[in-house]
Design a protein around this motif. Structure first.
Motif, PDB file in Angstrom:
ATOM      1  N   TYR A  99       0.852  -1.195   0.000  1.00  0.00           N
ATOM      2  CA  TYR A  99       0.000   0.000   0.000  1.00  0.00           C
ATOM      3  C   TYR A  99       0.877   1.230   0.000  1.00  0.00           C
ATOM      4  O   TYR A  99       2.041   1.188   0.401  1.00  0.00           O
ATOM      5  CB  TYR A  99      -0.906   0.026   1.252  1.00  0.00           C
ATOM      6  N   ASN A 131      -2.255   7.361  -1.491  1.00  0.00           N
ATOM      7  CA  ASN A 131      -2.762   7.664  -2.825  1.00  0.00           C
ATOM      8  C   ASN A 131      -3.262   9.087  -2.932  1.00  0.00           C
ATOM      9  O   ASN A 131      -3.285   9.658  -4.004  1.00  0.00           O
ATOM     10  CB  ASN A 131      -3.913   6.697  -3.126  1.00  0.00           C
ATOM     11  N   SER A 145      -9.408   5.193   4.121  1.00  0.00           N
ATOM     12  CA  SER A 145      -9.502   4.460   2.844  1.00  0.00           C
ATOM     13  C   SER A 145      -9.248   5.414   1.679  1.00  0.00           C
ATOM     14  O   SER A 145      -8.575   5.049   0.706  1.00  0.00           O
ATOM     15  CB  SER A 145     -10.879   3.807   2.697  1.00  0.00           C
ATOM     16  N   PHE A 204      -6.368   4.558  -0.728  1.00  0.00           N
ATOM     17  CA  PHE A 204      -6.783   3.976  -2.023  1.00  0.00           C
ATOM     18  C   PHE A 204      -7.266   5.032  -3.019  1.00  0.00           C
ATOM     19  O   PHE A 204      -7.560   4.708  -4.164  1.00  0.00           O
ATOM     20  CB  PHE A 204      -7.882   2.929  -1.787  1.00  0.00           C
ATOM     21  N   ASP A 237      -8.123  -4.477  -2.711  1.00  0.00           N
ATOM     22  CA  ASP A 237      -7.251  -3.568  -3.458  1.00  0.00           C
ATOM     23  C   ASP A 237      -6.009  -4.300  -3.992  1.00  0.00           C
ATOM     24  O   ASP A 237      -5.607  -4.101  -5.131  1.00  0.00           O
ATOM     25  CB  ASP A 237      -6.833  -2.392  -2.559  1.00  0.00           C
ATOM     26  N   GLU A 260     -16.669  -0.352  -2.439  1.00  0.00           N
ATOM     27  CA  GLU A 260     -15.378   0.342  -2.297  1.00  0.00           C
ATOM     28  C   GLU A 260     -14.612   0.301  -3.622  1.00  0.00           C
ATOM     29  O   GLU A 260     -14.024   1.291  -4.047  1.00  0.00           O
ATOM     30  CB  GLU A 260     -14.529  -0.332  -1.203  1.00  0.00           C
ATOM     31  N   ARG A 277     -13.920   3.572  -6.467  1.00  0.00           N
ATOM     32  CA  ARG A 277     -12.575   4.083  -6.773  1.00  0.00           C
ATOM     33  C   ARG A 277     -12.013   3.561  -8.093  1.00  0.00           C
ATOM     34  O   ARG A 277     -11.190   4.218  -8.720  1.00  0.00           O
ATOM     35  CB  ARG A 277     -11.596   3.709  -5.650  1.00  0.00           C
ATOM     36  N   ARG A 278     -12.445   2.360  -8.483  1.00  0.00           N
ATOM     37  CA  ARG A 278     -11.796   1.747  -9.657  1.00  0.00           C
ATOM     38  C   ARG A 278     -12.783   1.337 -10.745  1.00  0.00           C
ATOM     39  O   ARG A 278     -12.379   0.763 -11.753  1.00  0.00           O
ATOM     40  CB  ARG A 278     -10.994   0.522  -9.241  1.00  0.00           C
TER      41      ARG A 278
END
Ligand code: SF4
Ligand code: SF4
Length: 634
Positions: A116, A119, A231, A235, A268, A302, A306-307
């Motif tokens: 990690y 970000n 988070s 992330f 993640d 989640e 974000r993705r």
């Protein structure tokens, strides 16, 4: 298709797979609910107690049998104690999740993980500033470690109040002080709830319930808020993106992996691992065209936020996704994962892989997750899923529908950004009446309510009447599948909301994230109140959990109400054995915290309640308002 399946869910994918379950005699959550009926009336009313070995005790709701437990506790005390324990369980679940993420931030700061990194450095600095940490000249790692350390203090007992309370409007903070419900350490409030509800401690139902509110506030403005903010730091803070939802997101020619639960830490690294060329090549060697990740419940939310990872479904879909026959692995972390998924998986080739030592599932493969070795463990799990592709039975694959487009990623930062950097345009639209107000439609599925019907019906009625809807958790998936979360859905909104959505290019229903991300809604409500120099309870806002099931949802409802937002529940909580508790929560709380609960299982009627509430708040602010009494079902 028989009508029976249409009675269980409004979602076509669920109806089609439920038919297979019926034909193949595979047990689902609906079958087990049916087998449990009639459920215990004492428990349903909150009138049973097993807090000590003099019991278990039950209070007769008809007044003919015992009216006191062996210790002398009456219905009010027993119901209040049970509710307080439910809230503490929900608050603990969220807050323990928050602590896990926080420990990952600490490991990043301490430099003992490469899995990690920070970000969103800008957010790290901003939040560190809120915690009184000087950011000048410090690199991200140093700040991450210092912030993690400071946030850990918010779990303990050494602070008088939680740090994020500085975000709360001053009038609300004064009110909490006056009521002695300012949340202190997160662990402290939860431990105190368990203490108070032990036999022979707090025997005043009002006093118990006030502390229950305090406990929920330690979740909303503490554990959950820490989970969301950290988070985002680790992330990335979500921004608007396109994604997809329903069982159609599974790919017939790819290795499908479902990520289920709540904690984004493991998922993640799975995202990183799934793009590893070695594993992609392995998938091809197995005859697949690649690796396809899909989400379930809030781990899915989640990832989608974000993705843009697509959502296979919400809570009641978790058994059905296995029955598509196209799922190589269901990877679970914790919360909302039915133990039954292991049994359903035995009928197919799917591997259920549990990952957190605090959440093991008998019959599942357990791979112990360690954030210090995150990416390594992620690769091991993806490899296991890929190698399972050859066990798929092609004749059993049934992906029942095509996916629906939806948008996600509406963090507070993204919403304020879309408004040009200030809440002013939203406030102006509300003042002008083009948007009447806003409602948060959140929470779970519950097989006692037709799957997705509560969420989608309520949301439709609200947007039709120019109420902007924000969604989280399983409600977001329901509304996404129903097509309400694309800009084109503005056509379904009232004239005023439609114009605003079209001008901003946003849907009338905004995805704000997972269950812990309900704190984003608190932050937005507080920002609006602070902008207007008022308290949250004065704003034309409402909350709803049309299909809730979880203890976490009770904690969320309690902190939302204690923060000043009227909330309508679609499933009756287990409190109706005490008219005093019901009267307090459904009415008396208005005089205490300026908001209360309502219970209304019919989403058409719930929409009327919310519209009336919003118009009454508009009137209170001196804004043009409809007569609440004239609002009826359309
Ligand atoms: S705490 Fe009181 S009501 Fe509860 S089980 Fe013990 S004796 Fe019965
Ligand atoms: S909304 Fe409810 S069911 Fe869905 S993931 Fe959150 S707590 Fe679980």
């Amino acid at each position: 298709m028989t009508d029976h399946y249409k009675d269980l869910s409004i979602a076509q994918d669920a109806q089609k797979i439920l038919r297979i379950a019926g034909e193949e005699n595979i047990e689902t959550v609906w079958d087990r609910l049916h087998a449990q009926e009639p459920q215990c009336g004492y428990c349903a009313l909150g009138l049973s107690c097993r807090n000590c070995a003099m019991g278990p005790c039950r209070i007769d709701p008809f007044g003919e049998g015992p009216q006191k437990g062996v210790c002398g506790a009456d219905a009010d005390v027993i119901v209040a104690r049970n509710l307080a324990r439910t809230i503490a369980a929900g608050a603990s679940a969220h807050s323990d999740h928050g602590r896990d993420i926080l420990e990952a931030l600490y490991h990043v700061g301490a430099g003992d993980t490469n899995s990690y990194q920070v970000n969103d450095e800008e957010k790290l600095k901003r939040v560190a500033g809120e915690f009184g940490i000087s950011v000048d000249g410090k690199d991200a790692k140093t700040l991450a470690k210092e912030l993690a350390w400071e946030m850990m203090e918010d779990f303990g007992t050494r602070k008088e109040s939680l740090t994020f309370l500085d975000r709360v409007p001053p009038a609300r903070r004064e009110l909490w002080e006056k009521l002695h419900i300012t949340p202190r350490g997160i662990d402290r409030e939860n431990v105190e709830t368990l203490h108070r509800t032990h036999m022979g401690v707090d025997n005043d139902y009002i006093n118990i319930l006030l502390h229950a509110l305090r406990t929920s506030l330690s979740d909303g403005w503490g554990g959950s808020m820490i989970a969301t903010e950290v988070s985002d730091i680790l992330f990335g803070t979500p921004s608007p993106l396109s994604s997809k939802a329903n069982l159609g997101v599974l790919k017939p020619d790819m290795v499908n992996i479902a990520l289920h639960g709540h904690n984004p830490m493991l998922s993640d690294v799975i995202v990183q691992a799934a793009s590893d060329p070695t594993l992609q090549k392995l998938a091809e060697e197995q005859g697949a065209k690649g690796i396809n990740l899909v989400g379930l419940c809030c781990t899915g939310n989640e990832l989608q936020m974000r993705r843009g990872i697509p959502m296979a479904g919400n809570h009641l879909i978790q058994e059905l996704v296995i029955m598509t026959g196209a799922l190589e692995a269901m990877l679970v972390d914790y919360q909302c994962i039915m133990p039954s998924v292991v049994e359903v998986a035995k009928c197919f080739h799917t591997k259920v892989i549990s990952t957190f030592d605090k959440a093991k599932f008998t019959g599942a493969t357990h791979i112990s997750f360690d954030p210090k070795r995150g990416i390594e463990i992620g690769r091991e799990i993806v490899k296991m899923a890929v190698e399972n592709y050859s066990n798929r039975i092609p004749d059993r694959v049934n992906i029942p529908v095509s996916p629906t487009e939806m948008m996600a990623g509406f963090s507070v930062e993204a919403i304020v950004g879309a408004l040009g950097g200030s809440p002013a345009p939203l406030v102006d639209a509300i003042k002008a009446g083009s948007i009447r107000g806003a409602a948060a439609v959140v929470g779970c599925n519950n097989p006692k309510i037709k799957h997705d019907y509560g969420h989608v019906t309520l949301t439709r009625r609200l947007i039709e009447n120019d109420i902007l809807v924000v969604v989280t958790g399983c409600s977001a998936v329901a509304n996404g599948k129903a097509g309400l979360m694309v800009p084109g859905a503005a056509e379904l909104a009232g004239k005023g909301l439609k114009e605003v959505c079209n001008a901003l290019g946003i849907p009338p229903v905004l995805h704000m994230g997972s269950c812990v991300d309900n704190t984003r809604i608190l932050v937005l409500a507080a920002a609006l109140a602070n902008f207007l120099g008022t308290d949250i309870d004065k704003l034309p806002l409402a909350g709803a959990a049309p299909e809730w099931y979880s203890e976490k949802a009770v904690s969320i409802g309690a902190y939302v109400v204690a923060s000043g937002i009227y909330t309508v529940l679609g499933v009756q909580p287990n409190i109706f054995g005490s008219p005093n508790v019901v009267n307090l929560l459904a009415g008396g709380l208005n005089d205490v915290v300026g908001a209360s609960f309502a219970v209304e299982p019919d989403p058409e009627k719930a929409a009327v309640l919310i519209r009336r509430h919003i118009e009454s708040k508009r009137k209170g602010l001196g804004l043009p308002a409809l007569d609440p009494d004239k609002i009826q079902m359309s």
